[in-house]
Design a protein around this motif. Structure first.
Motif, PDB file in Angstrom:
ATOM      1  N   ARG A   1       0.831  -1.203   0.000  1.00  0.00           N
ATOM      2  CA  ARG A   1       0.000   0.000   0.000  1.00  0.00           C
ATOM      3  C   ARG A   1       0.863   1.248   0.000  1.00  0.00           C
ATOM      4  NH1 ARG A   1      -4.773   1.256   4.452  1.00  0.00           N
ATOM      5  NH2 ARG A   1      -5.524   3.206   3.481  1.00  0.00           N
ATOM      6  N   ARG A   2       1.975   1.203   0.732  1.00  0.00           N
ATOM      7  CA  ARG A   2       2.882   2.360   0.743  1.00  0.00           C
ATOM      8  C   ARG A   2       3.464   2.613  -0.645  1.00  0.00           C
ATOM      9  NH1 ARG A   2       6.439   1.459   6.309  1.00  0.00           N
ATOM     10  NH2 ARG A   2       4.675   1.643   7.788  1.00  0.00           N
ATOM     11  N   ALA A   3       3.745   1.536  -1.388  1.00  0.00           N
ATOM     12  CA  ALA A   3       4.276   1.710  -2.737  1.00  0.00           C
ATOM     13  C   ALA A   3       3.236   2.381  -3.637  1.00  0.00           C
ATOM     14  CB  ALA A   3       4.679   0.351  -3.314  1.00  0.00           C
ATOM     15  N   TYR A   4       1.983   1.987  -3.492  1.00  0.00           N
ATOM     16  CA  TYR A   4       0.921   2.621  -4.283  1.00  0.00           C
ATOM     17  C   TYR A   4       0.795   4.103  -3.941  1.00  0.00           C
ATOM     18  CZ  TYR A   4      -0.704  -1.997  -5.745  1.00  0.00           C
ATOM     19  OH  TYR A   4      -0.794  -3.249  -6.308  1.00  0.00           O
ATOM     20  N   LEU A   5       0.848   4.411  -2.646  1.00  0.00           N
ATOM     21  CA  LEU A   5       0.733   5.813  -2.232  1.00  0.00           C
ATOM     22  C   LEU A   5       1.925   6.633  -2.729  1.00  0.00           C
ATOM     23  CD1 LEU A   5      -0.571   5.367   1.430  1.00  0.00           C
ATOM     24  CD2 LEU A   5      -1.878   6.044  -0.599  1.00  0.00           C
ATOM     25  N   ALA A   6       3.125   6.063  -2.660  1.00  0.00           N
ATOM     26  CA  ALA A   6       4.305   6.788  -3.134  1.00  0.00           C
ATOM     27  C   ALA A   6       4.226   7.023  -4.634  1.00  0.00           C
ATOM     28  CB  ALA A   6       5.562   5.989  -2.782  1.00  0.00           C
TER      29      ALA A   6
END
Length: 206
Positions: A2-7
């Motif tokens: 999820r952090r990769a998607y947000l970044a």
């Protein structure tokens, strides 16, 4: 994940805002190319192509060159081709890495199967040898035990000596299992004069 998607979303939106608010485009559209190349590692190819389409729309909307519509179209098309090239290049690189990883895993599995097959062959060979030893030596040991038991119940007469001689012969043949069939060792162990073979050992001992 999820952090990769947000970044990735933050990077895409930031590149759009920078390109849209810049007074002149210059080399800023390269940011769109970078985001197009990076998003393949995070999202599927369809989503990456969608981001490329939005990048192209933003670039076309912000590229304002008075009286040079052709140059604007040429610039937008050029950056679109670069983005597509980076996306498909990244896809090819990821596919090659996946194929190499699968090949390495297949090689490891093949080596493990080879080791297991070798061990299975060794186990089968040991089992075969043990069965042969059991089939060949087992009956001789049984007869030896019977001969000794009979000899123990008789006096020291001729029959007892016969049973002891037979027992020694069977014990000698059991100990010499695996020797060449032409060897005179069992006969020498019983009586060298009864061998009847003209070998060097017989001549020396007789």
């Amino acid at each position: 994940m999820r952090r990769a998607y947000l970044a990735l979303a933050a990077a895409v939106v930031s590149s759009w805002s920078v390109v849209a608010t810049a007074p002149t485009a210059g080399l800023l559209p390269i940011l769109l190319v970078v985001t197009a190349a990076v998003n393949v590692y995070v999202v599927p190819v369809r989503v990456a192509l969608t981001i490329v389409a939005f990048n192209t729309v933003v670039l076309a909307a912000t590229a304002t060159i008075p009286g040079a519509i052709g140059e604007v179209a040429l610039m937008v098309g050029f950056y679109l081709l670069i983005q597509l090239a980076t996306v498909f290049g990244s896809v090819s690189l990821l596919r090659e890495q996946r194929m190499r990883r699968e090949l390495t895993e297949a090689h490891v599995d093949l080596r493990a199967a080879s080791v297991l097959l070798t061990e299975s062959a060794r186990t089968a060979e040991r089992l075969r040898i043990s069965r042969e030893l059991h089939d060949l030596i087992g009956p001789q040991l049984t007869v030896l035990a019977l001969e000794l038991e009979v000899a123990r119940h008789h006096d020291g007469g001729r029959r007892a000596r016969t049973h002891r001689t037979r027992s020694r012969g069977r014990a000698t043949s059991s100990r010499t299992y695996g020797r060449p069939s032409g060897s005179c060792a069992p006969r020498h162990a019983i009586s060298p004069r009864r061998c009847g073979r003209s070998c060097a050992t017989c001549r020396d001992r007789t």
